[in-house]
Motif scaffolding. Structure first.
Motif, PDB file in Angstrom:
ATOM      1  N   ASP A  38       0.826  -1.211   0.000  1.00  0.00           N
ATOM      2  CA  ASP A  38       0.000   0.000   0.000  1.00  0.00           C
ATOM      3  C   ASP A  38       0.864   1.267   0.000  1.00  0.00           C
ATOM      4  OD1 ASP A  38      -2.372  -1.386  -0.075  1.00  0.00           O
ATOM      5  OD2 ASP A  38      -2.880  -1.046   2.045  1.00  0.00           O
ATOM      6  N   HIS A  39       1.965   1.234   0.738  1.00  0.00           N
ATOM      7  CA  HIS A  39       2.853   2.401   0.779  1.00  0.00           C
ATOM      8  C   HIS A  39       3.484   2.642  -0.591  1.00  0.00           C
ATOM      9  CE1 HIS A  39       5.367   5.474   2.553  1.00  0.00           C
ATOM     10  NE2 HIS A  39       6.405   4.939   1.929  1.00  0.00           N
ATOM     11  N   VAL A  40       3.910   1.570  -1.230  1.00  0.00           N
ATOM     12  CA  VAL A  40       4.494   1.697  -2.572  1.00  0.00           C
ATOM     13  C   VAL A  40       3.460   2.271  -3.536  1.00  0.00           C
ATOM     14  CG1 VAL A  40       5.461   0.405  -4.525  1.00  0.00           C
ATOM     15  CG2 VAL A  40       6.186  -0.143  -2.190  1.00  0.00           C
ATOM     16  N   PRO A  46       3.468   1.235  -9.494  1.00  0.00           N
ATOM     17  CA  PRO A  46       2.578   0.083  -9.706  1.00  0.00           C
ATOM     18  C   PRO A  46       3.007  -1.080  -8.804  1.00  0.00           C
ATOM     19  CG  PRO A  46       4.129   0.273 -11.527  1.00  0.00           C
ATOM     20  CD  PRO A  46       4.337   1.481 -10.644  1.00  0.00           C
ATOM     21  N   VAL A  47       2.032  -1.817  -8.340  1.00  0.00           N
ATOM     22  CA  VAL A  47       2.310  -2.971  -7.483  1.00  0.00           C
ATOM     23  C   VAL A  47       2.001  -4.240  -8.270  1.00  0.00           C
ATOM     24  CG1 VAL A  47       1.676  -4.189  -5.374  1.00  0.00           C
ATOM     25  CG2 VAL A  47       1.863  -1.697  -5.374  1.00  0.00           C
ATOM     26  N   GLY A  48       3.046  -4.937  -8.623  1.00  0.00           N
ATOM     27  CA  GLY A  48       2.932  -6.200  -9.336  1.00  0.00           C
ATOM     28  C   GLY A  48       3.606  -7.303  -8.538  1.00  0.00           C
ATOM     29  N   PRO A  49       3.866  -8.417  -9.198  1.00  0.00           N
ATOM     30  CA  PRO A  49       4.450  -9.569  -8.490  1.00  0.00           C
ATOM     31  C   PRO A  49       5.831  -9.291  -7.882  1.00  0.00           C
ATOM     32  CG  PRO A  49       3.902 -10.150 -10.783  1.00  0.00           C
ATOM     33  CD  PRO A  49       3.549  -8.714 -10.580  1.00  0.00           C
ATOM     34  N   ARG A  50       6.624  -8.446  -8.517  1.00  0.00           N
ATOM     35  CA  ARG A  50       7.964  -8.172  -7.978  1.00  0.00           C
ATOM     36  C   ARG A  50       7.896  -7.309  -6.721  1.00  0.00           C
ATOM     37  NH1 ARG A  50      12.040  -6.596 -12.626  1.00  0.00           N
ATOM     38  NH2 ARG A  50      13.522  -6.909 -10.923  1.00  0.00           N
ATOM     39  N   VAL A  51       6.983  -6.358  -6.688  1.00  0.00           N
ATOM     40  CA  VAL A  51       6.803  -5.547  -5.476  1.00  0.00           C
ATOM     41  C   VAL A  51       6.229  -6.426  -4.364  1.00  0.00           C
ATOM     42  CG1 VAL A  51       5.496  -3.632  -4.447  1.00  0.00           C
ATOM     43  CG2 VAL A  51       6.606  -3.347  -6.678  1.00  0.00           C
ATOM     44  N   GLN A  52       5.280  -7.255  -4.705  1.00  0.00           N
ATOM     45  CA  GLN A  52       4.695  -8.186  -3.726  1.00  0.00           C
ATOM     46  C   GLN A  52       5.783  -9.083  -3.136  1.00  0.00           C
ATOM     47  OE1 GLN A  52       1.390  -8.363  -2.804  1.00  0.00           O
ATOM     48  NE2 GLN A  52       1.687 -10.107  -1.460  1.00  0.00           N
ATOM     49  N   ALA A  53       6.632  -9.638  -3.983  1.00  0.00           N
ATOM     50  CA  ALA A  53       7.713 -10.519  -3.519  1.00  0.00           C
ATOM     51  C   ALA A  53       8.703  -9.755  -2.639  1.00  0.00           C
ATOM     52  CB  ALA A  53       8.423 -11.148  -4.708  1.00  0.00           C
ATOM     53  N   ALA A  54       9.002  -8.512  -3.017  1.00  0.00           N
ATOM     54  CA  ALA A  54       9.915  -7.697  -2.215  1.00  0.00           C
ATOM     55  C   ALA A  54       9.339  -7.469  -0.822  1.00  0.00           C
ATOM     56  CB  ALA A  54      10.185  -6.365  -2.903  1.00  0.00           C
ATOM     57  N   CYS A  55       8.074  -7.122  -0.761  1.00  0.00           N
ATOM     58  CA  CYS A  55       7.440  -6.886   0.536  1.00  0.00           C
ATOM     59  C   CYS A  55       7.379  -8.167   1.368  1.00  0.00           C
ATOM     60  CB  CYS A  55       6.049  -6.292   0.343  1.00  0.00           C
ATOM     61  SG  CYS A  55       6.092  -4.574  -0.241  1.00  0.00           S
ATOM     62  N   GLU A  56       7.147  -9.292   0.728  1.00  0.00           N
ATOM     63  CA  GLU A  56       7.156 -10.572   1.443  1.00  0.00           C
ATOM     64  C   GLU A  56       8.554 -10.879   1.971  1.00  0.00           C
ATOM     65  OE1 GLU A  56       5.501 -13.354  -1.349  1.00  0.00           O
ATOM     66  OE2 GLU A  56       3.477 -12.538  -1.100  1.00  0.00           O
ATOM     67  N   ALA A  57       9.580 -10.509   1.216  1.00  0.00           N
ATOM     68  CA  ALA A  57      10.961 -10.729   1.662  1.00  0.00           C
ATOM     69  C   ALA A  57      11.284  -9.874   2.878  1.00  0.00           C
ATOM     70  CB  ALA A  57      11.936 -10.417   0.527  1.00  0.00           C
TER      71      ALA A  57
END
Length: 91
Positions: A38-40, A46-57
Protein backbone atom coordinates in the motif's frame (compact mmCIF):
# COMPACT_ATOMS: atom_id res chain seq x y z
CA UNK A 1 -9.31 -49.01 25.33
CA UNK A 2 -9.90 -45.83 27.30
CA UNK A 3 -6.19 -45.05 27.16
CA UNK A 4 -6.19 -45.25 23.36
CA UNK A 5 -9.19 -42.91 23.15
CA UNK A 6 -7.46 -40.54 25.55
CA UNK A 7 -4.32 -40.47 23.36
CA UNK A 8 -6.40 -39.83 20.26
CA UNK A 9 -8.19 -36.98 22.00
CA UNK A 10 -4.86 -35.52 23.13
CA UNK A 11 -3.47 -35.80 19.61
CA UNK A 12 -6.50 -34.07 18.11
CA UNK A 13 -6.31 -31.31 20.71
CA UNK A 14 -2.62 -30.77 19.96
CA UNK A 15 -3.34 -30.69 16.23
CA UNK A 16 -6.10 -28.12 16.71
CA UNK A 17 -3.80 -26.00 18.88
CA UNK A 18 -1.03 -26.12 16.27
CA UNK A 19 -3.44 -25.20 13.48
CA UNK A 20 -4.73 -22.26 15.51
CA UNK A 21 -1.19 -21.07 16.15
CA UNK A 22 -0.37 -21.17 12.45
CA UNK A 23 -3.45 -19.12 11.62
CA UNK A 24 -2.74 -16.63 14.40
CA UNK A 25 0.85 -16.14 13.28
CA UNK A 26 0.17 -15.91 9.56
CA UNK A 27 -2.41 -13.13 9.72
CA UNK A 28 -0.06 -10.34 10.89
CA UNK A 29 2.47 -11.15 8.17
CA UNK A 30 -0.18 -10.65 5.51
CA UNK A 31 -1.14 -7.35 7.10
CA UNK A 32 2.50 -6.25 7.06
CA UNK A 33 2.89 -7.17 3.38
CA UNK A 34 -0.28 -5.23 2.62
CA UNK A 35 1.03 -2.16 4.48
CA UNK A 36 4.23 -2.39 2.45
CA UNK A 37 2.50 -2.72 -0.93
CA UNK A 38 0.00 0.00 0.00
CA UNK A 39 2.85 2.40 0.78
CA UNK A 40 4.49 1.70 -2.57
CA UNK A 41 1.18 2.18 -4.38
CA UNK A 42 0.34 5.36 -2.45
CA UNK A 43 3.59 6.85 -3.73
CA UNK A 44 2.63 6.32 -7.35
CA UNK A 45 4.37 3.05 -8.15
CA UNK A 46 2.58 0.08 -9.71
CA UNK A 47 2.31 -2.97 -7.48
CA UNK A 48 2.93 -6.20 -9.34
CA UNK A 49 4.45 -9.57 -8.49
CA UNK A 50 7.96 -8.17 -7.98
CA UNK A 51 6.80 -5.55 -5.48
CA UNK A 52 4.70 -8.19 -3.73
CA UNK A 53 7.71 -10.52 -3.52
CA UNK A 54 9.91 -7.70 -2.22
CA UNK A 55 7.44 -6.89 0.54
CA UNK A 56 7.16 -10.57 1.44
CA UNK A 57 10.96 -10.73 1.66
CA UNK A 58 10.80 -7.90 4.20
CA UNK A 59 8.59 -9.72 6.70
CA UNK A 60 11.29 -11.67 8.62
CA UNK A 61 13.23 -9.73 11.25
CA UNK A 62 16.29 -9.66 8.96
CA UNK A 63 14.39 -9.07 5.73
CA UNK A 64 14.55 -5.27 5.50
CA UNK A 65 17.70 -5.07 3.31
CA UNK A 66 16.38 -7.78 0.97
CA UNK A 67 13.10 -5.94 0.61
CA UNK A 68 14.77 -2.59 -0.06
CA UNK A 69 17.16 -4.07 -2.65
CA UNK A 70 14.32 -5.78 -4.49
CA UNK A 71 12.26 -2.60 -4.55
CA UNK A 72 15.25 -0.62 -5.80
CA UNK A 73 15.60 -3.19 -8.59
CA UNK A 74 12.12 -2.22 -9.82
CA UNK A 75 13.00 1.50 -9.65
CA UNK A 76 11.19 2.44 -6.44
CA UNK A 77 12.83 5.49 -4.82
CA UNK A 78 15.02 4.71 -1.83
CA UNK A 79 12.94 6.72 0.66
CA UNK A 80 9.75 4.96 -0.47
CA UNK A 81 11.41 1.54 -0.43
CA UNK A 82 12.88 2.08 3.03
CA UNK A 83 9.55 3.13 4.54
CA UNK A 84 7.60 0.38 2.78
CA UNK A 85 10.04 -2.29 3.94
CA UNK A 86 9.91 -0.90 7.46
CA UNK A 87 6.16 -1.47 7.31
CA UNK A 88 6.75 -5.06 6.21
CA UNK A 89 9.05 -5.80 9.14
CA UNK A 90 6.65 -4.44 11.76
CA UNK A 91 4.94 -7.34 13.36
Amino acid sequence: MATRKHRIAQGLAALALAAGAVLALSAPAQADVLACTDHVKANGYPVGPRVQAACEAGVPWDGHPHCVNQLLDVKVAIHVADRACHQATLG
